[in-house]
Design an enzyme around this catalytic site. Sequence first.
Site, PDB file in Angstrom:
ATOM      1  N   CYS A   6       8.742  12.087 -10.491  1.00  0.00           N
ATOM      2  CA  CYS A   6       9.097  12.039  -9.064  1.00  0.00           C
ATOM      3  C   CYS A   6       7.977  12.627  -8.201  1.00  0.00           C
ATOM      4  CB  CYS A   6      10.448  12.696  -8.818  1.00  0.00           C
ATOM      5  SG  CYS A   6      11.210  12.161  -7.260  1.00  0.00           S
ATOM      6  N   HIS A  14      14.140  10.316 -12.575  1.00  0.00           N
ATOM      7  CA  HIS A  14      14.267  11.640 -13.194  1.00  0.00           C
ATOM      8  C   HIS A  14      14.795  11.525 -14.620  1.00  0.00           C
ATOM      9  CE1 HIS A  14      13.387  14.532  -9.919  1.00  0.00           C
ATOM     10  NE2 HIS A  14      13.724  13.518  -9.143  1.00  0.00           N
ATOM     11  N   GLU A  18      14.442  13.541 -16.997  1.00  0.00           N
ATOM     12  CA  GLU A  18      14.924  14.834 -17.507  1.00  0.00           C
ATOM     13  C   GLU A  18      16.404  15.036 -17.215  1.00  0.00           C
ATOM     14  OE1 GLU A  18      14.347  15.928 -13.227  1.00  0.00           O
ATOM     15  OE2 GLU A  18      13.447  14.513 -14.661  1.00  0.00           O
TER      16      GLU A  18
END
Length: 244
Positions: free
Chosen positions: A118, A220, A222
Amino acid sequence: MIRVSKPVIGISGSITIEQDGIFSGYKRCYVSNDYIECVVRAGGIPMVLPITSKEDILKEQLEQVHGLLLTGGHDVSPLCWGEEPLVSMGEILPERDDFDIKLAKLAYKKSMPILGICRGYHILNVAFGGTLYQDISYASYSFIKHNQDSYYDVPTHTIDIDSESILQGILGKECLVNSFHHLAIKEVSPNFKVTARAKDGVIEAIEGNTESFVMGVQWHPEMMGKKYENMQQIFNLFINECKK
């Protein structure tokens, strides 16, 4: 560098400012825990790198790690690529811009594996001469909702992935991703190639043009890594590159 059995991953930190109580205005170093968990699951040792303006400290930080993970967060200031702020620009943190850009350049010069997520993906592009849309509304071709209201680990739109990319090897030709951004790449740095786009044409991923591993993604992974194995595979790939 101290000898370790697993690769040490430098995770770029941010600053949060307390808003209430006796500690109002107090600055704290932080990073979202999902980055740490994804690195650990992939077999790496996470090390949070706190923001500093001192280049000698930055260099020493990078001497202690095998790879660099540039994390998400604040908007990148448009002054970093020579534009004045437009009305839809979000919150910026100039000291973090300085820190992240210096980190990216130093790590790149060392041919260190880099993964940008990002904001970190935007930083990679800007650090090497690319530009951004300060708000996706300025990209006239965009029509997809890129800042979702759904829960953080829910995938909400599709990306098309280039057949010549490393990314396609783990995510396939098409993939669903989550989306929490209002900036987007406008002009791609000459150091990178576009490897994924949303259905409206917005650039979603880039990879480096050299043999060194450098990858940036706009979503994202993660946040999705615990639930979706293909998103964890991005970190597994990164950690494996850091082992080399």
